[in-house]
Design a protein around this motif. Structure first.
Motif, short mmCIF file in Angstrom:
data_model
loop_
_atom_site.label_atom_id
_atom_site.label_comp_id
_atom_site.label_asym_id
_atom_site.label_seq_id
_atom_site.Cartn_x
_atom_site.Cartn_y
_atom_site.Cartn_z
N UNK A 132 0.80 -1.23 0.00
CA UNK A 132 0.00 0.00 0.00
C UNK A 132 0.83 1.29 0.00
N UNK A 133 2.16 1.17 0.19
CA UNK A 133 2.97 2.40 0.26
C UNK A 133 2.44 3.29 1.36
N UNK A 134 2.14 4.56 1.06
CA UNK A 134 1.62 5.45 2.11
C UNK A 134 0.10 5.28 2.29
N UNK A 135 -0.50 4.37 1.54
CA UNK A 135 -1.90 4.01 1.76
C UNK A 135 -2.91 4.97 1.14
N UNK A 136 -2.43 5.98 0.44
CA UNK A 136 -3.33 7.00 -0.08
C UNK A 136 -4.42 6.41 -0.99
N UNK A 137 -4.00 5.65 -2.01
CA UNK A 137 -4.97 5.10 -2.97
C UNK A 137 -5.87 4.06 -2.30
N UNK A 138 -5.27 3.23 -1.47
CA UNK A 138 -6.01 2.13 -0.86
C UNK A 138 -7.10 2.66 0.07
N UNK A 139 -6.76 3.71 0.82
CA UNK A 139 -7.75 4.29 1.76
C UNK A 139 -8.88 4.95 0.96
N UNK A 140 -8.54 5.61 -0.13
CA UNK A 140 -9.61 6.23 -0.94
C UNK A 140 -10.54 5.16 -1.52
N UNK A 141 -9.94 4.04 -1.91
CA UNK A 141 -10.75 2.94 -2.45
C UNK A 141 -11.74 2.45 -1.38
N UNK A 142 -11.24 2.25 -0.15
CA UNK A 142 -12.12 1.75 0.92
C UNK A 142 -13.19 2.81 1.26
N UNK A 143 -12.82 4.08 1.21
CA UNK A 143 -13.82 5.14 1.46
C UNK A 143 -14.97 5.03 0.46
N UNK A 144 -14.61 4.77 -0.80
CA UNK A 144 -15.66 4.64 -1.83
C UNK A 144 -16.52 3.41 -1.56
N UNK A 145 -15.90 2.33 -1.11
CA UNK A 145 -16.68 1.13 -0.80
C UNK A 145 -17.68 1.44 0.31
N UNK A 146 -17.23 2.21 1.32
CA UNK A 146 -18.12 2.56 2.44
C UNK A 146 -19.35 3.29 1.91
N UNK A 147 -19.12 4.14 0.90
CA UNK A 147 -20.22 4.91 0.33
C UNK A 147 -21.21 4.05 -0.42
N UNK A 148 -20.80 2.88 -0.87
CA UNK A 148 -21.66 2.03 -1.70
C UNK A 148 -22.40 0.96 -0.90
N UNK A 149 -22.00 0.75 0.35
CA UNK A 149 -22.57 -0.37 1.11
C UNK A 149 -23.41 0.19 2.26
N UNK A 150 -24.59 -0.35 2.47
CA UNK A 150 -25.47 0.21 3.52
C UNK A 150 -24.99 -0.14 4.93
N UNK A 151 -24.62 -1.42 5.12
CA UNK A 151 -24.15 -1.79 6.47
C UNK A 151 -22.72 -2.32 6.34
N UNK A 152 -21.76 -1.40 6.17
CA UNK A 152 -20.41 -1.87 5.86
C UNK A 152 -19.72 -2.57 7.03
N UNK A 153 -18.94 -3.58 6.70
CA UNK A 153 -18.11 -4.29 7.69
C UNK A 153 -16.86 -4.70 6.91
N UNK A 154 -15.81 -3.90 7.09
CA UNK A 154 -14.62 -4.11 6.24
C UNK A 154 -13.39 -4.32 7.12
N UNK A 155 -12.68 -5.41 6.83
CA UNK A 155 -11.37 -5.60 7.47
C UNK A 155 -10.33 -5.16 6.43
N UNK A 156 -9.51 -4.19 6.80
CA UNK A 156 -8.50 -3.70 5.86
C UNK A 156 -7.13 -4.17 6.34
N UNK A 157 -6.49 -5.04 5.53
CA UNK A 157 -5.15 -5.54 5.90
C UNK A 157 -4.13 -4.82 5.03
N UNK A 158 -3.26 -4.06 5.66
CA UNK A 158 -2.21 -3.35 4.92
C UNK A 158 -0.96 -4.23 4.98
N UNK A 159 -0.52 -4.71 3.84
CA UNK A 159 0.58 -5.69 3.81
C UNK A 159 1.75 -5.10 3.05
N UNK A 160 2.85 -4.85 3.73
CA UNK A 160 3.98 -4.21 3.04
C UNK A 160 5.31 -4.69 3.62
#
Ligand SMILES: C[S@@+](CC[C@H](N)C(=O)[O-])C[C@H]1O[C@@H](n2cnc3c(N)ncnc32)[C@H](O)[C@@H]1O
Length: 502
Positions: free
Chosen positions: A259-287
């Motif tokens: 993920x490097x500094x995580x900028x793109x990955x965090x934006x991606x997850x933010x968009x997912x949050x916007x699309x899901x009504x009851x979000x439950x997301x585990x985000x694993x940053x692997x570097x």
């Protein structure tokens, strides 16, 4: 009985092959000779330096420098030997693998000699493994996995991942996992050795490892021109919509590889949050890079907060060993979490060998898992020769980008003590494993203050033909679900792919 002097010479000859050190030499004898050589050379250097101060003859210094080079060679071999002593497989894995290798070789009607030729290994290595005498190195295992007739997989080698107790899979009390076998100091030592050698190829993993390299990489990621042309315009909204369509309200596990500094990955997850009504997301940053991982984690926490439907975890490790980490690979039988891997910011394109990555590192993936990738598209028609590619690709007509040069030269500036000048330029490579792709190798020409010139290939970035890449991915079991340009035009130079494990 063999003459001990001859044995020593044999061992020294074998030292040219790192694998052989680990796999062929009786460890205690080898360790003993390495220790003796190290001590004697150190003593000789000390005496020669003293002699140099007592004599006007400049040759003493010159010859001592020569001895210093021999000393570095021995140190190098000591480190490799040490590395080889750490067995890649656990004892039970080794026992199982040795039996399985013999069975598979015999069922494939391959003699040991035939297998050696196919795997590029010595007969002694195979014999030692089959007789459960010497545990193989990782590289040897990879070579054997590549012999199609054996039909071996990582699961055959490592066994089924240990089942995790149900509660530990969702334990939210820990935020970081560092698997055994992850050894950044050793990797930095290897990097220093390569940079002080005659030149060569640096595997991309090494260029992010250290703090100063990480800072230079982050500066590149925040370069205004780079942000405006790429980072700011990723089509995450459309991507997230499509994933939500496919997954509905299912809980998600987003595994961000590199993920490097995580900028793109965090934006991606933010968009997912916007699309899901009851979000439950585990985000694993692997570097691999501790400083980058830390920056990404901090950024995720700052963005999502502590009481959020996103639970963020850091994993520090090497994605080339992904298949060995149950925290990523194990999916409980009753889990409904859908896995989405991401490799953004050209992470796939930087790999030396993409097919190997899909066949070995991603072999644990299950049907329905997603992978999000970004790619640079090739800038010349498929039938172009080297000259035509150079003519068509704008990278060859501009000065080498400064922030990129700053990042890639950081390890050289840190570890080459006699550095005078370091210049970077692109070299075109057309022999690439994915059909239709070519690589821009960033090659550093390094001039030292003793007039020596060395060349290091510091990083490579592939450019792909969309259709041929999609065909290759299909061969590795990944079906393309969505392809989006990154930018307003359909034929933008970069694109994003969403692929699904079949
Ligand atoms: C090209 S950068 C992309 C970073 C980020 N996704 C972005 O878009 O800026 C590659 C990332 O992968 C990480 N990386 C490189 N090799 C790795 C390896 N073998 N295992 C784990 N991470 C690795 C680097 O530390 C870096 O963060």
């Amino acid at each position: 009985m063999r003459n001990p002097v001859l044995t020593t010479i044999d061992l020294v000859t074998e030292a040219a092959q790192p694998d052989d050190i680990a796999e062929h030499s009786p460890p205690t004898l080898m360790a003993q000779h390495l220790r003796t050589a190290r001590q004697h050379i150190a003593l000789a250097i000390e005496s020669m330096r003293l002699l140099a101060t007592l004599s006007d003859d400049a040759e003493w210094n010159a010859q001592t420098d020569h001895l210093q080079q021999i000393s570095s060679f021995v140190e190098d071999r000591c480190a490799l030997f040490d590395l080889g002593q750490r067995s890649f497989l656990l004892p039970d894995q080794f026992q199982r693998f040795s039996t399985l290798l013999r069975q598979r070789r015999e069922s494939a009607h391959l003699s040991r000699i035939e297998l050696c030729k196919r795997a590029g290994l010595s007969e002694r290595t195979i014999k030692n493994i089959e007789n459960a005498l010497v545990s193989p190195s990782r590289d040897t295992v990879v070579r054997l996995l590549e012999v199609a007739e054996l039909g071996l997989s990582w699961t055959d080698v490592l066994g089924e991942p240990t089942k995790q107790p149900a509660e530990s899979a969702t334990d939210s009390n820990y935020n970081c996992y560092i698997p055994p076998g992850y050894e950044p100091l050793r990797m930095v030592q290897q990097l220093v050795r390569i940079l002080n050698g005659p030149g060569g190829h640096i595997e991309q993993t090494y260029t992010y490892l250290e703090h100063r390299s990480a800072i230079a990489y982050m500066a590149l990621g925040h370069d205004p021109a780079y942000v405006a042309r790429y980072r700011a315009i990723y089509p995450f909204a459309e991507l997230a919509r499509r994933i939500a369509e496919e997954c509905g309200q299912t809980p998600l596990k987003v595994i961000a590889l590199g993920p490097g500094d995580g900028n793109l990955e965090v934006r991606f997850v933010q968009q997912l949050l916007g699309e899901i009504t009851r979000p439950d997301i585990e985000l694993v940053l692997f570097d691999i890079s501790q400083p980058l991982l830390n920056a990404a984690y901090q950024h995720a926490l700052d963005t999502f907060g502590e009481q959020s439907p996103v639970h963020t975890l850091m994993m520090q490790g090497n994605f080339h060993d992904l298949a060995m980490y149950p925290q990523v690979t194990y999916a409980p039988a009753k889990s409904r979490r859908r896995r989405i891997y991401t490799m953004m910011g050209n992470t796939l394109a930087n790999l030396d060998n993409e097919p190997r990555f899909f066949q070995h590192c991603m072999s644990h993936c299950l049907p329905g898992d997603f992978l999000v990738l970004d790619i640079r598209r090739r800038q010349a028609p498929l039938d172009s020769g080297e000259e035509a590619i150079k003519k068509a690709d704008p990278a060859f007509h501009k000065p080498f980008p400064k922030p990129l040069a700053e990042w890639l030269s950081t390890p050289i500036r840190m570890h080459c003590p006699n550095l005078m000048v370091c210049e970077l330029s692109y070299v075109l490579q057309t022999e690439c494993p994915i059909p239709g792709s070519y690589s821009l190798d960033a090659v550093a020409t390094v001039k030292l203050n003793n007039q020596a010139v060395r060349r290091f290939s510091m990083s490579r970035a592939k450019s792909y033909d969309d259709a041929l890449l999609v065909q290759s991915l299909a061969r590795f079991g990944w079906e393309c679900v969505l392809s989006l340009p990154i930018g307003p035009q359909e034929r933008a130079p970069v694109a994003m792919l969403l692929v699904k494990r079949e």
